[in-house]
Motif scaffolding. Structure first.
Motif, PDB file in Angstrom:
ATOM      1  N   GLU A 680      71.622  40.734  27.003  1.00  0.00           N
ATOM      2  CA  GLU A 680      70.935  39.530  27.487  1.00  0.00           C
ATOM      3  C   GLU A 680      71.879  38.347  27.554  1.00  0.00           C
ATOM      4  O   GLU A 680      71.838  37.544  28.482  1.00  0.00           O
ATOM      5  N   ARG A 681      72.757  38.260  26.561  1.00  0.00           N
ATOM      6  CA  ARG A 681      73.690  37.125  26.570  1.00  0.00           C
ATOM      7  C   ARG A 681      74.629  37.194  27.757  1.00  0.00           C
ATOM      8  O   ARG A 681      74.894  36.194  28.419  1.00  0.00           O
ATOM      9  N   TYR A 682      75.131  38.399  28.041  1.00  0.00           N
ATOM     10  CA  TYR A 682      76.038  38.517  29.191  1.00  0.00           C
ATOM     11  C   TYR A 682      75.302  38.236  30.497  1.00  0.00           C
ATOM     12  O   TYR A 682      75.820  37.592  31.400  1.00  0.00           O
ATOM     13  N   ARG A 683      74.047  38.707  30.573  1.00  0.00           N
ATOM     14  CA  ARG A 683      73.261  38.456  31.783  1.00  0.00           C
ATOM     15  C   ARG A 683      73.084  36.955  31.976  1.00  0.00           C
ATOM     16  O   ARG A 683      73.350  36.405  33.047  1.00  0.00           O
ATOM     17  N   ASP A 684      72.682  36.266  30.897  1.00  0.00           N
ATOM     18  CA  ASP A 684      72.445  34.827  30.999  1.00  0.00           C
ATOM     19  C   ASP A 684      73.742  34.096  31.325  1.00  0.00           C
ATOM     20  O   ASP A 684      73.753  33.145  32.104  1.00  0.00           O
ATOM     21  N   LEU A 685      74.841  34.583  30.726  1.00  0.00           N
ATOM     22  CA  LEU A 685      76.120  33.942  30.983  1.00  0.00           C
ATOM     23  C   LEU A 685      76.478  34.076  32.464  1.00  0.00           C
ATOM     24  O   LEU A 685      76.898  33.103  33.107  1.00  0.00           O
ATOM     25  N   ALA A 686      76.247  35.274  33.003  1.00  0.00           N
ATOM     26  CA  ALA A 686      76.562  35.490  34.419  1.00  0.00           C
ATOM     27  C   ALA A 686      75.734  34.557  35.289  1.00  0.00           C
ATOM     28  O   ALA A 686      76.246  33.909  36.214  1.00  0.00           O
ATOM     29  N   VAL A 687      74.415  34.465  34.996  1.00  0.00           N
ATOM     30  CA  VAL A 687      73.540  33.591  35.775  1.00  0.00           C
ATOM     31  C   VAL A 687      74.013  32.146  35.671  1.00  0.00           C
ATOM     32  O   VAL A 687      74.103  31.419  36.665  1.00  0.00           O
ATOM     33  N   ALA A 688      74.365  31.727  34.441  1.00  0.00           N
ATOM     34  CA  ALA A 688      74.767  30.341  34.224  1.00  0.00           C
ATOM     35  C   ALA A 688      76.057  30.033  34.967  1.00  0.00           C
ATOM     36  O   ALA A 688      76.179  28.984  35.612  1.00  0.00           O
ATOM     37  N   VAL A 689      77.014  30.953  34.903  1.00  0.00           N
ATOM     38  CA  VAL A 689      78.289  30.713  35.594  1.00  0.00           C
ATOM     39  C   VAL A 689      78.058  30.641  37.100  1.00  0.00           C
ATOM     40  O   VAL A 689      78.609  29.785  37.794  1.00  0.00           O
ATOM     41  N   PHE A 690      77.182  31.512  37.592  1.00  0.00           N
ATOM     42  CA  PHE A 690      76.857  31.488  39.019  1.00  0.00           C
ATOM     43  C   PHE A 690      76.272  30.125  39.413  1.00  0.00           C
ATOM     44  O   PHE A 690      76.715  29.495  40.376  1.00  0.00           O
ATOM     45  N   ALA A 691      75.284  29.649  38.615  1.00  0.00           N
ATOM     46  CA  ALA A 691      74.639  28.374  38.936  1.00  0.00           C
ATOM     47  C   ALA A 691      75.657  27.235  38.880  1.00  0.00           C
ATOM     48  O   ALA A 691      75.684  26.356  39.754  1.00  0.00           O
TER      49      ALA A 691
ATOM     50  N   PHE B  13      76.827  22.198  33.959  1.00  0.00           N
ATOM     51  CA  PHE B  13      75.583  22.846  34.410  1.00  0.00           C
ATOM     52  C   PHE B  13      75.495  24.272  33.873  1.00  0.00           C
ATOM     53  O   PHE B  13      74.448  24.687  33.369  1.00  0.00           O
ATOM     54  N   ALA B  14      76.628  25.006  33.994  1.00  0.00           N
ATOM     55  CA  ALA B  14      76.616  26.385  33.520  1.00  0.00           C
ATOM     56  C   ALA B  14      76.265  26.421  32.040  1.00  0.00           C
ATOM     57  O   ALA B  14      75.408  27.199  31.602  1.00  0.00           O
ATOM     58  N   ALA B  15      76.896  25.532  31.248  1.00  0.00           N
ATOM     59  CA  ALA B  15      76.652  25.533  29.807  1.00  0.00           C
ATOM     60  C   ALA B  15      75.192  25.200  29.521  1.00  0.00           C
ATOM     61  O   ALA B  15      74.544  25.842  28.686  1.00  0.00           O
ATOM     62  N   SER B  16      74.645  24.211  30.240  1.00  0.00           N
ATOM     63  CA  SER B  16      73.271  23.806  29.930  1.00  0.00           C
ATOM     64  C   SER B  16      72.301  24.930  30.279  1.00  0.00           C
ATOM     65  O   SER B  16      71.374  25.213  29.516  1.00  0.00           O
ATOM     66  N   ILE B  17      72.535  25.623  31.408  1.00  0.00           N
ATOM     67  CA  ILE B  17      71.606  26.704  31.770  1.00  0.00           C
ATOM     68  C   ILE B  17      71.719  27.850  30.772  1.00  0.00           C
ATOM     69  O   ILE B  17      70.714  28.418  30.340  1.00  0.00           O
ATOM     70  N   TYR B  18      72.958  28.145  30.372  1.00  0.00           N
ATOM     71  CA  TYR B  18      73.122  29.214  29.383  1.00  0.00           C
ATOM     72  C   TYR B  18      72.357  28.869  28.106  1.00  0.00           C
ATOM     73  O   TYR B  18      71.628  29.690  27.554  1.00  0.00           O
ATOM     74  N   MET B  19      72.480  27.622  27.645  1.00  0.00           N
ATOM     75  CA  MET B  19      71.814  27.237  26.396  1.00  0.00           C
ATOM     76  C   MET B  19      70.302  27.236  26.559  1.00  0.00           C
ATOM     77  O   MET B  19      69.569  27.577  25.634  1.00  0.00           O
ATOM     78  N   MET B  20      69.831  26.837  27.744  1.00  0.00           N
ATOM     79  CA  MET B  20      68.366  26.792  27.918  1.00  0.00           C
ATOM     80  C   MET B  20      67.768  28.186  28.007  1.00  0.00           C
ATOM     81  O   MET B  20      66.579  28.359  27.791  1.00  0.00           O
TER      82      MET B  20
END
Lengths: 769, 115, 141
Positions: A680-691, B13-20
């Motif tokens: 889950e952490r890697y998935r969220d990290l990928a999504v966050a980096v993409f955004a 932005f990436a960090a904030s989305i990851y944390m949320m």
């Protein structure tokens, strides 16, 4: 004047509650003045259109959107307007007696008058969008009227069914109208009428045709949408007589007749209308024959009539359109009368089933006489107007350029059944032995018989002297639907010819069918119940059930209560779409230049990034909060460095207070634990980096785009001149954009009240136990 | 300099989305704070960065001489900072209350509407 | 939470009046130099927060005299009131007005609806923040 006439129905509704109290049981008579005056007004317009004239009365409404309240008065719309207001008079009087003492009578009149106004607007509107608005208004008022007995679950169910079918078709119609408007650039019927063959040669023609036909077919209950109309009989009888036989259901065929000239010159148009019209005609006639409920019987014969009308527009010859107009008027007259009589019978006997009535000619002689007259017109017997219409119908089909033999066979088949139905309507209730009925039968009151009597007499007068209505208005209506001036020579007696022979044959077979009815009907009824399981109505219910199941499935999937899921979907969709548009739809030109930054700017940037990353990965809450503080100070430095001293100061102060707030509150919560799995952490990290990447790209793309001049120039120039301030940012806050700031301090106030009440509520909770 | 700042904002932005997206409610709050900083910086950067020319009219002058930084986004961000703070305060108190009532800081456990 | 040391108490007593004066200064000069109602309000709030951390929520309440919510309400009302002169003069709402009151001696006092509005913002920010902080501290006790 015209605007007032169309909207008067809506205006009068405001007076209904008052009148209901003042006029008491005479309210029907009082309100009938409205349609009576309208009918007089429309009649006064007859001379202007009777020789093929066309009036266009213009009233602006929303000129910016090209939507106007223009009204188009020609023969076709005037015939409809006269029918609506004329029959409306008798319906309003009738309803006063039929629903006498009903607690919601006032509400009934409000909706009925609104319907009348909507229907008038529909047939008179010139603008396509205005037409659509009135069209939907009739669907909505029809919904309210079918569900008038709202304590009854069936009434509610069928009201909803009618609404879904007609409003669903209405959406298709809107699409079709917009397509027509796009093709011609004219959003008005008068504009469409002058477009020649432009529409039928346009690539959008088929799409527009399909959309408009769906709209017209649902409204006019054509097969396979016919099932809603008999179900709409859950409405009080005046409504059935008015909306579901004489007026609203004819809106669809009105539209078809209106568009026949601009759109009707293709095989696709005429073939589709003929096929669906014939199918509807046969289905309606057959189902009418196999039912016993008097209202159902009439409803199915209305379906049959609507099918015939569609068929006639499909044939499209001058003769066919003549038959169309005559059949339309004849049907409105006799069907309005018959429905009101059915209501009188129901009222007097307490049953709607014709097999449970009998011998009523003794107790209700007047009703019997008028019913006899009206059914003669239904069966198409001389000397009534129905006969003239039937002759024309058969003649038109004989001369049809397409499929003449097949259409004639189908029409004869349905004519036989309709003759049988007409016979049954007279014979079953009024002749034969007197049967014991739920109520002691008695003659209906005057208010309930006046309407049917006048309508039946009109059918007789028009039948004896068809040239009279023809010269006044029917010729104009025929001309309007044909598109060129037509002078018909209508007559009752054409001599002995093929149509007359066919008509006679249908009478004979009809008589046999009446005789066989007691044996045939139960069998047919059983057959119908078996077939209904696979019919269009079953499809409707299946569709509605599927919709509900899909809704609950997607609610379970998407709204499962887990915040993370919501956020994940939101972020993926938002940034996915933005990123897609940015990369593929926009010619992106990145000015990727890192060389213009000073080393201390790099320092600030690295500080901010390092603090952010540390805040995310640290396992200690205090360290996390502190790094967020560092991040805030880094941002403040950025503001100050890039010429925003006010921002820098504010950011510094707020950052301090934020850290204090977090320290005060967050340490009451448990320490960090790793709750999610590595996957889950890697998935969220990928999504966050993409955004994050999409945001960075977006900013770089935005930087070299400037569509409008900044309005800041005004603020900079006038800050001292107009507002006597040298700090432009503050001048904007407290002067130029003062209203925004005023709103903002109220938001602060709201947040404070929210926090305060949450804290206080807590204190009270603790006091209680 | 805009390129550099755009990258910084992207990382924020990436960090904030990851944390949320984390399940711990405290991390959600940290994410919110980073997000509001990122949004403020975003507006600030895209409206153009200017070094050493604050939007102030000098004494004895009636108008600015030469170009100054755009004052309008600054006014926007100033209010945004204060609003973000009060919303954050509201969120933090709400979360505290929720934790007291529900007894967990795991967002995946807080999915029923009536606990 | 009276855990503060003597040094902090002494420092707070010395710093706080300075902070408050500075906040008033920031507020008044805000129209011409960096500053204004928001910044002034934040500085004043920081001063009271420092005091509250040193001497506790109760003493802060006493020092403030008014309830924080009342400060907030006064701020909002002042903000609204600043729009009224324009209405009386028959101009669109929110049009700014300036008055110059002569002072004894040379100078004069420059007053304006804008200044009233800025004071309203100052009080609203201060009231909001004090509602947060004092409310939370009282709950912790």
């Amino acid at each position: 004047m015209m605007l007032l006439a169309v909207l008067s129905g809506f205006l009068v509704t405001a007076l209904v509650p008052l009148l209901n109290r003042l006029a008491g049981s005479y309210i029907g008579w009082v309100l009938a003045l409205v349609p009576a005056l309208l009918a007089a007004y429309f009649a006064s317009l007859v001379p202007e259109v009777s020789n093929g004239g066309r009036l266009l009365l213009e009233y602006p409404w929303m000129p910016g959107l090209n939507i106007s309240l223009d009204f188009l008065v020609d023969g076709l719309s005037l015939v409809f307007a006269l029918l609506i207001s004329g029959i409306g008079v008798f319906i309003l009087i009738y309803a006063g007696a039929y629903l006498k003492g009903h607690k919601d009578l006032g509400r009934f009149y409000v909706i009925l008058l609104s319907f009348m106004a909507s229907m008038l607007g529909l047939v008179l509107a010139d603008n396509l969008i205005t037409f659509f608005v009135f069209w939907e208004l009739t669907s909505i008022t029809s919904y309210l009227l079918i569900g008038f007995h709202h304590e009854d679950a069936d009434a509610r169910k069928f009201a909803l069914q009618g609404l879904f079918v007609t409003a669903g078709g209405g959406l298709a119609l809107l699409a079709g109208l917009i397509l027509l408007g796009t093709i011609t650039g004219e959003y008005s019927f008068s504009g469409l009428l002058e477009s020649g063959t432009l529409i039928s040669q346009h690539p959008y023609y088929t799409a527009a045709l399909v959309c408009i036909l769906i709209g017209a077919f649902t409204k006019s209950a054509q097969w396979p949408f016919h099932f809603w109309l008999p179900n709409a009989m859950a409405a009080p009888t005046p409504v059935s007589a008015y909306l579901h036989s004489a007026t609203m259901v004819k809106a669809g065929v009105y539209l078809l007749a209106r568009l026949n000239e601009p759109m009707g010159d293709t095989l696709l148009w005429s073939g589709t209308l003929m096929a669906f019209g014939t199918m509807t005609m046969i289905t309606g006639a057959y189902l009418a024959y196999s039912n016993t409920g008097i209202k159902k019987l009439l409803a199915y014969s209305t379906v049959m009539a609507l099918g015939t009308l569609t068929l006639l527009i499909g044939v499209g010859t001058e003769l066919a359109l003549t038959a169309f107009v005559c059949f339309l008027v004849a049907h409105s007259l006799y069907k309005g009368a018959l429905f009101m009589l059915a209501g009188a019978l129901d009222h007097a006997t307490g049953t709607k089933d014709i097999t449970r009535m009998g011998g009523l000619r003794h107790s209700m002689p007047l009703t019997a006489a008028i019913t006899g007259l009206a059914t003669l017109s239904l069966a198409g017997l001389p000397p009534l107007f129905g006969f003239v219409a039937k002759e024309l119908l058969l003649e038109a089909l004989l001369q049809s350029p397409l499929w003449s033999a097949g259409l004639l066979m189908a029409t004869l088949f349905s004519a036989m059944l309709v003759v049988a139905v007409a016979g049954l309507l007279v014979i079953k209730p009024f002749f034969g032995a007197t049967v014991k009925m739920p109520k002691q039968p008695h003659e209906a009151p005057m208010a309930m018989l006046a309407g049917p009597a006048v309508l039946a007499l009109l059918a007789l007068i028009f039948g004896v002297a068809p040239a009279l209505p023809a010269s006044l208005i029917l010729d104009a209506a025929i001309s309007a639907s044909v598109g060129s001036p037509v002078a018909t020579k209508l007559a009752l007696w054409h001599g002995i010819n093929v149509p007359l022979m066919l008509s006679a044959a249908s009478l004979v077979v009809g008589a046999v069918l009446v005789h066989q009815w007691p044996k045939l009907q139960p069998r047919l009824h059983r057959l119908n119940s078996t077939m209904a399981r696979r019919g269009p109505e079953a499809g409707y219910f299946g569709f509605m059930q599927g919709l509900a199941q899909f809704a609950s499935w997607q609610t379970r999937r998407l709204q499962n209560g887990v915040l993370g899921t919501y956020l994940l979907i939101l972020v993926l969709v938002t940034f996915g779409l933005t990123g897609y548009t940015l990369l593929f739809r926009y010619d992106i030109d990145l000015a990727f230049d890192l060389a213009d930054s000073y080393f201390y700017e790099w320092g600030i940037a690295l500080l901010v990034v390092a603090a952010t990353v540390f805040a995310c990965i640290t396992q200690s809450r205090l360290a996390s909060v502190a790094s967020v503080g560092v991040l805030g100070f880094g941002v403040a430095l950025t503001f100050i460095h890039f010429s925003a001293p006010d921002l820098g100061i504010t950011q510094l102060l707020v950052e301090t207070l934020t850290v204090i707030l977090l320290v005060l509150v967050l340490f009451k919560l448990p320490p960090f634990v790793n709750l999610s799995t590595p996957w889950e952490r890697y998935r969220d990290l990928a999504v966050a980096v993409f955004a994050g990447s999409v945001m960075a790209l977006l900013m770089l793309a935005v930087l070299d785009v400037r569509y409008f001049e900044s309005i800041s120039t005004f603020f900079i120039e006038n800050s001292y001149a107009l507002a006597q301030g040298r700090n432009i940012v503050n001048v904007i806050l407290v002067d130029f954009r003062q209203l925004d700031t005023l709103g903002e301090i109220f938001v602060l106030g709201l947040a404070a009240i929210g926090v305060y009440s949450m804290l206080k509520l807590r204190a009270e909770d603790q006091q209680k136990p | 300099m805009a390129t550099l700042m755009a990258l910084v904002v992207g990382i924020l932005f990436a960090a904030s989305i990851y944390m949320m997206l984390r399940r711990s409610i405290v991390k959600l709050v940290i994410g919110l704070i980073i997000l509001s900083n990122a949004a403020n910086l975003l507006i600030f950067v895209v409206s153009g960065l200017t070094r050493g020319a604050p939007p102030l009219i000098p004494d004895n002058a009636k108008a600015v001489a030469g170009a100054v930084a755009d004052p309008l986004p600054q006014a926007l961000i100033l209010t945004a900072i204060v609003i973000a703070f009060s919303v954050l305060a509201f969120a933090v108190v709400l979360i505290r209350r929720a934790y007291e009532v529900v007894g967990t800081d795991d967002l995946d456990q807080m999915k029923d509407t009536d606990t | 939470m009276r855990t503060s040391t003597l040094i902090l108490q002494t420092a707070a007593l010395a710093i706080m009046p300075l902070q408050l004066m500075f906040s008033a200064f920031l507020l008044l000069r805000g129209h011409n130099e960096p500053g204004g109602g928001f910044i002034g309000g934040l500085v004043a709030a920081s001063a009271f927060v420092l005091y509250a951390f040193t001497f506790g929520a109760d003493s802060t309440r006493k020092l403030l005299r008014a309830k924080p919510q009342d400060l907030l309400a006064a701020g909002l009302l002042l903000g609204l009131a600043s729009t009224i002169p324009a209405l009386i003069a028959g101009q669109p709402m929110l049009t700014a007005h300036w008055w110059q009151l002569p002072l004894p001696g040379e100078g004069y006092l420059k007053l304006s609806t804008v200044l009233i509005f800025d004071i309203g913002v100052y009080l609203a920010v201060l009231g909001t923040l004090m509602t947060f902080v004092i409310g939370l501290m009282e709950v912790e006790q």
